[in-house]
Design an enzyme around this catalytic site. Structure first.
Site, PDB file in Angstrom:
ATOM      1  CG  ASP A 120      -4.640   6.683   3.334  1.00  0.00           C
ATOM      2  OD1 ASP A 120      -4.449   5.406   4.061  1.00  0.00           O
ATOM      3  OD2 ASP A 120      -5.755   7.172   3.575  1.00  0.00           O
ATOM      4  CD  GLU A 176      -8.123   4.358   8.086  1.00  0.00           C
ATOM      5  OE1 GLU A 176      -8.924   4.263   8.676  1.00  0.00           O
ATOM      6  OE2 GLU A 176      -7.347   5.338   8.304  1.00  0.00           O
TER       7      GLU A 176
END
Ligand code: NI
Length: 397
Positions: free
Chosen positions: A83, A141
């Site tokens: 991400d 995350e």
């Protein structure tokens, strides 16, 4: 074999750099990594990777795949997070983010690319691999609660896995440095919340009211004594108050105050103690000031606690591949990393890969709009992760 792994890592370096630049230019924030997942799947399918599973947490994001060796043996999981962050990129590079308001400002683009490089390397040596590797491409995350690792763990990605390894590029460390640590390495991240109620009234007549701002002020100061007087000085903890809300005008004693903050710690005993002590301080002070309190503590991300055996494999591997001068013990970091969800299930090693080079401007802080990664370290990361799988498998056979 380790030298062969290192050579293969160098051989695929340009592919990994191209992939990293692709991901960098097309960042997707937590739980939106749809195109990133598709791209990863496409590259892995092109290699003939087996058992590709996509879609986690009720989304299309996230992927696992396997590379099976020709001999039986343990299953090693290797993880990359995918991400980006909601930041507007300020770097002037040819591969600058084309998605306005999103940027790979933590280096997860390089993690994704390196794990694809690992797949390329392991694919070349799979006939000699005594075991199998599960590649975990994780979304979200940076999400805090309900993160990617939390969801993937609950959805069974670690079934049959013996050990897990992951890395984070790290700009405060010199490029190419490998920083391992046995035991706690990154902190847990929790949130606490309190609503303090008194009795509202006129600012000129405090004796007719019960002022919750006095209790709140006392609580904010006294919470620091939990860290200063209750936590063992050899341990570490942080309690911060991030938000306080009260009142509406200069001459009104408000009815209530709300407080919101975060705590960080490394070991579960300190985390438990901090949770209980914050509650005790809030309720005790409220009682003294005739107020009432509601207290809520939410555990976001556990602390990253490294398995001894797995972390020493990282250390020895780094020394064998790149020399002892490139390997050091990591300092404790108060930031959190949701890799810890995997480590709560199985032994795991998380390590930092230095990517800071002032000459290339890659020493900027993580999560800043000018963050960038020294791409020369990507082949190091590939060799370390692929080498970890090899070293672990051969130590068990
Ligand atoms: Ni990160």
């Amino acid at each position: 074999m380790l030298n062969r792994i290192k050579e293969l890592g160098e051989q695929f370096h340009h592919d990994v750099v191209d992939l990293r630049r692709h991901f960098h230019a097309h960042p997707e924030v937590a739980w939106n990594e749809v195109e990133t997942t598709k791209k990863v799947a496409e590259v892995l399918k092109g290699m003939g990777c087996e058992n590709i599973r996509t879609g986690f947490g009720g989304t299309e994001c996230g992927l696992t795949a396997e590379i099976k060796g020709s001999k039986p043996g343990p299953c090693v999981a290797l993880r990359a997070d995918m991400d980006a962050l909601p930041i507007m990129e300020e770097n002037d590079v040819p591969y600058k983010s084309v998605n306005d308001g999103a940027m790979h400002a933590c280096g997860h683009d390089s993690h994704t690319a390196m794990l694809l490089g690992v797949a390329m390397v392991l694919n070349e040596i799979k006939d000699e691999l005594p075991g199998k590797v599960r590649l975990i491409f994780q979304p979200a995350e940076e999400h805090g609660l309900n993160s990617g690792a939390d969801n993937m763990t609950r959805e069974g990605v670690l079934e049959g896995v013996d050990v897990i390894c992951g890395l984070h590029v790290w700009s405060p460390l010199k490029s190419g440095t490998i920083a391992y640590r046995v035991g706690p390495m990154m902190a847990s991240c929790d949130a606490w919340e309190a609503v303090i109620r008194g009795k509202g009234g006129h600012g000129s007549a405090p004796h007719m009211a019960v002022d919750p701002t006095i209790a709140a002020a006392d609580i904010i100061s006294s919470l620091q004594t939990v860290v200063g007087r209750e936590v063992d000085p050899m341990e570490a903890a942080v309690i911060s108050t991030g938000k306080m809300e009260a009142g509406s005008a200069f001459n009104i004693i408000p009815e209530r105050v709300s407080l919101l903050g975060t705590t960080r710690s490394f070991v579960p005993e300190v985390q438990d103690m901090v949770e209980n002590s914050i509650g005790r301080v809030i309720h005790g002070i409220c009682q003294a000031f005739q107020c009432t309190a509601e207290y809520k503590y939410t555990r976001y991300v556990p602390s990253t606690i490294n398995d001894r055996e797995a972390s020493l494999i990282v250390k020895e591997l780094g020394e064998e591949l790149f020399g002892p001068e490139k390997v050091e013990e990591a300092v404790l970091v108060m930031g959190a990393e949701d890799f810890s969800y995997f480590q709560r299930k199985i032994p795991g090693a998380f390590f930092f890969l230095g990517c800071g080079n002032p000459e290339k401007g890659t020493d900027k802080p993580h999560h800043s709009p000018t963050f960038n990664v020294d791409e020369d370290v990507l082949s190091t990361g590939v060799a370390m992760l692929a080498g970890f799988a090899w070293k672990y498998m051969t130590s068990k056979n």
